[in-house]
Motif scaffolding. Sequence first.
Motif, short mmCIF file in Angstrom:
data_model
loop_
_atom_site.label_atom_id
_atom_site.label_comp_id
_atom_site.label_asym_id
_atom_site.label_seq_id
_atom_site.Cartn_x
_atom_site.Cartn_y
_atom_site.Cartn_z
N GLU A 134 8.83 92.18 -33.28
CA GLU A 134 9.00 91.32 -32.11
C GLU A 134 9.81 92.07 -31.08
OE1 GLU A 134 9.89 86.81 -30.68
OE2 GLU A 134 10.42 87.34 -32.74
N HIS A 191 4.71 91.38 -31.19
CA HIS A 191 4.80 90.08 -30.54
C HIS A 191 5.75 90.17 -29.35
CE1 HIS A 191 3.14 88.18 -34.27
NE2 HIS A 191 3.78 89.19 -34.82
N TYR A 249 0.61 89.30 -27.72
CA TYR A 249 0.55 90.01 -28.99
C TYR A 249 -0.35 91.22 -28.81
CZ TYR A 249 -3.29 86.71 -28.72
OH TYR A 249 -4.35 85.96 -28.26
N GLY A 253 5.70 84.93 -28.97
CA GLY A 253 4.36 84.96 -29.52
C GLY A 253 3.26 84.66 -28.53
#
Length: 370
Positions: A114, A261, A268, A265
Amino acid sequence: MNLSYWELKNWFTGVDYTIVGSGIVGLHAALGLRERFPEAKILVLEKGMLPQGASTKNAGFACFGSLSEIIDDLKTHSEEEVLQLIQKRWQGLQLLRKNLGDAVLDFKPYGGYELFLQEEESTYAECLQKLPFINELLKPLFRNEVFSKEVDRFDFHGLHDYSIFNPYEAQIDTGSMMQALMQKATGQGILILNQATVTSYHESDSQVNVALGDFSFNTRKLLFATNGFAGSLTQNQVKPARAQVLITEPIPNLDLRGTFHLDKGYYYFRNVGDRILLGGGRNLDIEGETTSEFGQTEIIQNRLEYLLNNVILPNTTYTIAHRWSGIMGLGTTKTPIVTQLSTHVYCGVRLGGMGVAIGSLIGQELAALV
């Protein structure tokens, strides 16, 4: 429909179970029914040339939620609900791997990252602060810490120094997965008809009459696995959500492996060999992307290209090879709907954008209702 005696006899007579939708859920439901009822006549109807929603159109992420997504979910769901959702996604991924095998899926356990844009100060700070708490919450499932803080090593631009790494994420080949599922279903005597749109159905005491335009046939049970197209079935508890995606031509010497991500989210990306696949941007126009129409929009495509140019591939020459979209099924809660709608009619829908992870399990649960 100009059907022959043979077509009527072999495909539309004595049907025990009819499943609408040939995606991950529909085919797993068919396989689940075949396991329980070896002699049953099982028919799968698909309105598209290929599975119409997201099963062959997704990005191929074997994931169960980024850290910021889980933190966000805890603001609208209880800890127990969030844990159950993640458990279902994780179980679903293991079921998919067991059913098809890692070689067929082209399963690549590169892990997931992330990333945080520099303007995402509050999200970045919240994720770093709550990381230990989320790890503790997930410990009963994984027995280990899921998320860890890592220095960005991919030479991305415009990001905070640290990313959040999840070793349990992987890539799959979406096309190979669905081909294998279709082959497995047909190999077990399950009939699949494409470009067959169910226009209505009528239930009687002992069966359901299913209409395909001006032609209709009878089935003992009817199961809907139409996810993003299931709104009217579920009193609009399921809303369609379009996801726009693009992929580049191969990029020489691309040093990037994994799933990534961005922005809770909403964006992506991943490598597909030496290509970059990038999708998302629904948050730029939630109302406009609440649609079952396929297509691309300028506002989202411009943002995807901005991220490619300025964050993911700065100082790199690339060419976009292809663009497409898929339709997910979302709702006010992320809990899937697996229910009996009436005496002979059932549905398994609202996968919350996690169809790869949860679809196999929902299909299994749908078959178990019958």
